[in-house]
Design a protein around this motif. Structure first.
Motif, PDB file in Angstrom:
ATOM      1  N   LEU A   1       1.906 -31.946   5.044  1.00  0.00           N
ATOM      2  CA  LEU A   1       2.208 -30.690   4.354  1.00  0.00           C
ATOM      3  C   LEU A   1       1.173 -29.603   4.624  1.00  0.00           C
ATOM      4  O   LEU A   1       1.525 -28.421   4.722  1.00  0.00           O
ATOM      5  CB  LEU A   1       2.301 -30.934   2.846  1.00  0.00           C
ATOM      6  N   ALA A   2      -0.098 -29.981   4.748  1.00  0.00           N
ATOM      7  CA  ALA A   2      -1.146 -28.977   4.971  1.00  0.00           C
ATOM      8  C   ALA A   2      -1.049 -28.346   6.358  1.00  0.00           C
ATOM      9  O   ALA A   2      -1.764 -27.387   6.650  1.00  0.00           O
ATOM     10  CB  ALA A   2      -2.528 -29.602   4.774  1.00  0.00           C
ATOM     11  N   HIS A   3      -0.172 -28.880   7.200  1.00  0.00           N
ATOM     12  CA  HIS A   3       0.081 -28.276   8.515  1.00  0.00           C
ATOM     13  C   HIS A   3       1.450 -27.602   8.566  1.00  0.00           C
ATOM     14  O   HIS A   3       1.833 -27.055   9.604  1.00  0.00           O
ATOM     15  CB  HIS A   3       0.004 -29.338   9.615  1.00  0.00           C
ATOM     16  N   LEU A   4       2.178 -27.658   7.449  1.00  0.00           N
ATOM     17  CA  LEU A   4       3.545 -27.124   7.437  1.00  0.00           C
ATOM     18  C   LEU A   4       3.779 -26.086   6.336  1.00  0.00           C
ATOM     19  O   LEU A   4       4.678 -25.254   6.452  1.00  0.00           O
ATOM     20  CB  LEU A   4       4.539 -28.281   7.241  1.00  0.00           C
ATOM     21  N   TRP A   5       2.981 -26.127   5.281  1.00  0.00           N
ATOM     22  CA  TRP A   5       3.274 -25.322   4.089  1.00  0.00           C
ATOM     23  C   TRP A   5       2.004 -24.600   3.634  1.00  0.00           C
ATOM     24  O   TRP A   5       1.009 -25.227   3.315  1.00  0.00           O
ATOM     25  CB  TRP A   5       3.783 -26.263   2.982  1.00  0.00           C
ATOM     26  N   GLY A   6       2.052 -23.276   3.631  1.00  0.00           N
ATOM     27  CA  GLY A   6       0.909 -22.499   3.187  1.00  0.00           C
ATOM     28  C   GLY A   6       0.659 -21.292   4.073  1.00  0.00           C
ATOM     29  O   GLY A   6       1.524 -20.872   4.847  1.00  0.00           O
ATOM     30  N   LYS A   7      -0.527 -20.746   3.964  1.00  0.00           N
ATOM     31  CA  LYS A   7      -0.883 -19.501   4.642  1.00  0.00           C
ATOM     32  C   LYS A   7      -1.922 -19.743   5.733  1.00  0.00           C
ATOM     33  O   LYS A   7      -2.870 -20.500   5.550  1.00  0.00           O
ATOM     34  CB  LYS A   7      -1.443 -18.507   3.612  1.00  0.00           C
ATOM     35  N   GLN A   8      -1.716 -19.086   6.857  1.00  0.00           N
ATOM     36  CA  GLN A   8      -2.705 -19.126   7.926  1.00  0.00           C
ATOM     37  C   GLN A   8      -3.638 -17.925   7.739  1.00  0.00           C
ATOM     38  O   GLN A   8      -3.352 -16.827   8.175  1.00  0.00           O
ATOM     39  CB  GLN A   8      -2.017 -19.110   9.292  1.00  0.00           C
ATOM     40  N   THR A   9      -4.753 -18.161   7.092  1.00  0.00           N
ATOM     41  CA  THR A   9      -5.656 -17.098   6.668  1.00  0.00           C
ATOM     42  C   THR A   9      -6.596 -16.630   7.761  1.00  0.00           C
ATOM     43  O   THR A   9      -6.899 -15.438   7.858  1.00  0.00           O
ATOM     44  CB  THR A   9      -6.500 -17.571   5.469  1.00  0.00           C
ATOM     45  N   TYR A  10      -7.047 -17.552   8.610  1.00  0.00           N
ATOM     46  CA  TYR A  10      -8.102 -17.231   9.564  1.00  0.00           C
ATOM     47  C   TYR A  10      -7.660 -17.260  11.022  1.00  0.00           C
ATOM     48  O   TYR A  10      -8.304 -16.643  11.865  1.00  0.00           O
ATOM     49  CB  TYR A  10      -9.286 -18.185   9.368  1.00  0.00           C
ATOM     50  N   THR A  11      -6.607 -17.982  11.324  1.00  0.00           N
ATOM     51  CA  THR A  11      -6.117 -18.040  12.698  1.00  0.00           C
ATOM     52  C   THR A  11      -4.723 -18.650  12.733  1.00  0.00           C
ATOM     53  O   THR A  11      -4.344 -19.403  11.830  1.00  0.00           O
ATOM     54  CB  THR A  11      -7.059 -18.870  13.587  1.00  0.00           C
TER      55      THR A  11
ATOM     56  N   ARG B   1      -2.803 -24.940   7.503  1.00  0.00           N
ATOM     57  CA  ARG B   1      -2.551 -23.870   6.534  1.00  0.00           C
ATOM     58  C   ARG B   1      -3.375 -24.059   5.262  1.00  0.00           C
ATOM     59  O   ARG B   1      -3.761 -25.185   4.927  1.00  0.00           O
ATOM     60  CB  ARG B   1      -1.065 -23.831   6.187  1.00  0.00           C
ATOM     61  N   ASP B   2      -3.627 -22.949   4.586  1.00  0.00           N
ATOM     62  CA  ASP B   2      -4.308 -22.978   3.291  1.00  0.00           C
ATOM     63  C   ASP B   2      -3.258 -23.043   2.185  1.00  0.00           C
ATOM     64  O   ASP B   2      -2.323 -22.240   2.173  1.00  0.00           O
ATOM     65  CB  ASP B   2      -5.167 -21.722   3.101  1.00  0.00           C
ATOM     66  N   ASN B   3      -3.425 -23.992   1.271  1.00  0.00           N
ATOM     67  CA  ASN B   3      -2.445 -24.184   0.208  1.00  0.00           C
ATOM     68  C   ASN B   3      -3.182 -24.579  -1.074  1.00  0.00           C
ATOM     69  O   ASN B   3      -3.780 -25.656  -1.150  1.00  0.00           O
ATOM     70  CB  ASN B   3      -1.440 -25.268   0.613  1.00  0.00           C
ATOM     71  N   HIS B   4      -3.138 -23.695  -2.088  1.00  0.00           N
ATOM     72  CA  HIS B   4      -3.862 -23.933  -3.341  1.00  0.00           C
ATOM     73  C   HIS B   4      -3.328 -25.158  -4.074  1.00  0.00           C
ATOM     74  O   HIS B   4      -4.110 -25.919  -4.657  1.00  0.00           O
ATOM     75  CB  HIS B   4      -3.756 -22.708  -4.248  1.00  0.00           C
ATOM     76  N   PHE B   5      -2.008 -25.366  -4.043  1.00  0.00           N
ATOM     77  CA  PHE B   5      -1.431 -26.502  -4.753  1.00  0.00           C
ATOM     78  C   PHE B   5      -1.889 -27.824  -4.140  1.00  0.00           C
ATOM     79  O   PHE B   5      -2.253 -28.767  -4.854  1.00  0.00           O
ATOM     80  CB  PHE B   5       0.097 -26.420  -4.746  1.00  0.00           C
ATOM     81  N   LEU B   6      -1.872 -27.901  -2.811  1.00  0.00           N
ATOM     82  CA  LEU B   6      -2.301 -29.137  -2.145  1.00  0.00           C
ATOM     83  C   LEU B   6      -3.778 -29.419  -2.409  1.00  0.00           C
ATOM     84  O   LEU B   6      -4.187 -30.584  -2.429  1.00  0.00           O
ATOM     85  CB  LEU B   6      -2.043 -29.051  -0.640  1.00  0.00           C
ATOM     86  N   ALA B   7      -4.566 -28.368  -2.607  1.00  0.00           N
ATOM     87  CA  ALA B   7      -5.983 -28.573  -2.926  1.00  0.00           C
ATOM     88  C   ALA B   7      -6.136 -29.368  -4.219  1.00  0.00           C
ATOM     89  O   ALA B   7      -7.073 -30.167  -4.366  1.00  0.00           O
ATOM     90  CB  ALA B   7      -6.693 -27.231  -3.042  1.00  0.00           C
TER      91      ALA B   7
ATOM     92  N   TYR C   1      -8.316 -33.060  -3.645  1.00  0.00           N
ATOM     93  CA  TYR C   1      -9.733 -32.877  -3.952  1.00  0.00           C
ATOM     94  C   TYR C   1     -10.368 -31.754  -3.125  1.00  0.00           C
ATOM     95  O   TYR C   1     -11.511 -31.847  -2.691  1.00  0.00           O
ATOM     96  CB  TYR C   1     -10.497 -34.189  -3.757  1.00  0.00           C
ATOM     97  N   GLY C   2      -9.576 -30.692  -2.884  1.00  0.00           N
ATOM     98  CA  GLY C   2     -10.085 -29.516  -2.193  1.00  0.00           C
ATOM     99  C   GLY C   2      -9.726 -29.415  -0.732  1.00  0.00           C
ATOM    100  O   GLY C   2     -10.023 -28.414  -0.075  1.00  0.00           O
ATOM    101  N   GLU C   3      -9.035 -30.426  -0.193  1.00  0.00           N
ATOM    102  CA  GLU C   3      -8.725 -30.429   1.235  1.00  0.00           C
ATOM    103  C   GLU C   3      -7.554 -29.506   1.592  1.00  0.00           C
ATOM    104  O   GLU C   3      -7.232 -29.356   2.773  1.00  0.00           O
ATOM    105  CB  GLU C   3      -8.390 -31.850   1.693  1.00  0.00           C
ATOM    106  N   GLY C   4      -6.944 -28.892   0.607  1.00  0.00           N
ATOM    107  CA  GLY C   4      -5.769 -28.060   0.870  1.00  0.00           C
ATOM    108  C   GLY C   4      -6.078 -26.764   1.598  1.00  0.00           C
ATOM    109  O   GLY C   4      -5.167 -26.128   2.132  1.00  0.00           O
ATOM    110  N   TYR C   5      -7.351 -26.344   1.636  1.00  0.00           N
ATOM    111  CA  TYR C   5      -7.714 -25.115   2.373  1.00  0.00           C
ATOM    112  C   TYR C   5      -7.935 -25.504   3.828  1.00  0.00           C
ATOM    113  O   TYR C   5      -9.046 -25.484   4.357  1.00  0.00           O
ATOM    114  CB  TYR C   5      -8.956 -24.488   1.743  1.00  0.00           C
ATOM    115  N   HIS C   6      -6.819 -25.857   4.456  1.00  0.00           N
ATOM    116  CA  HIS C   6      -6.871 -26.555   5.741  1.00  0.00           C
ATOM    117  C   HIS C   6      -6.988 -25.606   6.924  1.00  0.00           C
ATOM    118  O   HIS C   6      -7.508 -25.991   7.969  1.00  0.00           O
ATOM    119  CB  HIS C   6      -5.624 -27.431   5.883  1.00  0.00           C
TER     120      HIS C   6
END
Length: 373
Positions: free
Chosen positions: A202-212, A218-224, A228-233
């Motif tokens: 999911l962290a590679h499919l769902w969320g926002k690409q903030t830096y590149t 992808r960065d995902n607050h829910f997955l974080a 344990y914080g790994e959602g800011y992928h």
């Protein structure tokens, strides 16, 4: 095309534990119920497993974002065996291959471009990598760690001792061995597995690409919250040597909080962070690229593009001015040896340049494109 052979041990573990978690656990909950001790024990065991993977397997051993005292490494090693996600050596080898060849269907062990199922757990059910699956050439540095090698050598007895021994002992203390084996044993293991697997899928499919957008992370607050914080992928894949994933104070990253807190006790040290300047530049460059792609489809985009690039150039000027002054201030702070550096002219200059930089950053990030006719 011949399919890769099935890894029967992995398949049976997933099938048996998954079936018990979906059938016997709810049945026992309805018929007998789980008491507060069992629920608390399950949450604590789940957290222990999760943090051993994120702080230990991932940020310590795979990426070497910090160093840790032997006591902490032993705690991680036992927790990793409890999490039943392979040895530190094996896990780190796979993960380094993932970062080195991210999104390459041939060389990334759990490439997200092969779909959710493959990246989530399918890659572990079939031996897709062949000999590459047990090739540890990329973790020669970890072979020098006696704790890593001890855990690797005795991984099977350690997993059996922790996954059966810990829930059994807790159940014996609480007077309900079956209930604790189902909750802190099986349910905890299944949840721990899938929470970790979400980082690969999911962290590679769902969320926002903030830096590149150069990779699928992808960065995902829910997955974080689940990892344990790994959602800011997206941040992690862009700055993989940083011990943090959530860099803002308000971002949920208990792994970062633990590592930092342990450093105050001398249990962790040499914590590595990406320079703020590089992080800001990456975010601005990605935002510029995103807007440029959208501009191509708009009429008379040349004039808008010129204005956009001008705003970006001003932002880079403000950024360079601010961080150059900030470096000078840090030098003064070190040389003054306790004197109030805030009374210097450079300090006032830094505050002014910071305000100009923040204003220009907000102006650039809020740049409005014209609406298509």
């Amino acid at each position: 095309m011949k399919k890769a052979p099935i890894v029967w041990v992995n398949l049976l573990v997933f099938l048996i534990t998954g079936t018990i978690a979906l059938t016997l656990v709810p049945y026992y909950a309805i018929v007998h119920g789980f008491d507060k001790i069992e629920i608390i024990a399950t949450i604590l065991c789940l957290g222990y497993c999760g943090m051993s993977i994120t702080a230990g397997y991932h940020r310590l051993w795979s990426h070497k974002t910090y160093q840790a005292h032997a006591f902490v490494r032993w705690v991680y090693a036992l927790g990793g065996a409890f999490a039943l996600q392979n040895s530190i050596l094996h896990w780190s080898s796979d993960h380094r291959n993932h970062h080195k060849h991210v999104d390459d269907n041939e060389r990334d062990p759990y490439s997200a471009k092969m779909g959710f199922w493959h990246s989530h757990m399918g890659w572990m059910i079939r031996e897709y990598q062949g000999k590459e699956y047990s090739n540890y050439k990329n973790v020669r540095d970890l072979e020098k760690d006696k704790i890593v090698m001890f855990q690797h050598k005795y991984y099977l007895p350690l997993t059996l001792a922790t996954n059966f021994g810990i829930p059994f002992f807790l159940g014996w203390l609480n007077g309900d061995i079956i209930g604790m084996m189902l909750s802190a044993g099986v349910l905890r293991l299944v949840l721990s597995h899938h929470f970790t697997f979400f980082i690969n899928s999911l962290a590679h499919l769902w969320g926002k690409q903030t830096y590149t957008a150069n990779h699928t992370a992808r960065d995902n607050h829910f997955l974080a919250l689940l990892t344990y914080g790994e959602g800011y992928h997206n941040f992690h894949h862009t700055f993989e040597y940083d011990y943090r994933n959530g860099i803002k104070w308000w971002q949920f990253d208990p792994t970062k909080w633990f590592i930092k807190s342990a450093s105050w006790l001398g249990l962790t040290y040499n914590l590595r962070t990406a320079p703020e300047e590089r992080i800001e530049k990456a975010r601005a460059q990605h935002h510029l690229s995103t807007l440029k792609e959208r501009l191509i489809h708009l009429p008379q985009h040349s004039a808008v593009l010129e204005k956009l690039e001008h705003e970006y150039e001003v932002l880079m000027e403000r950024l360079n001015e601010f961080y150059s002054a900030k470096k000078r201030l840090l030098d003064i702070k070190r040389k003054q040896l306790g004197k109030d550096y805030r009374k210097t002219d450079v300090y006032q200059q830094v505050q002014e340049l910071k305000s100009k930089f923040e204003n220009q950053k907000n102006r650039f990030l809020q740049f409005q494109l014209p609406q298509p006719a």
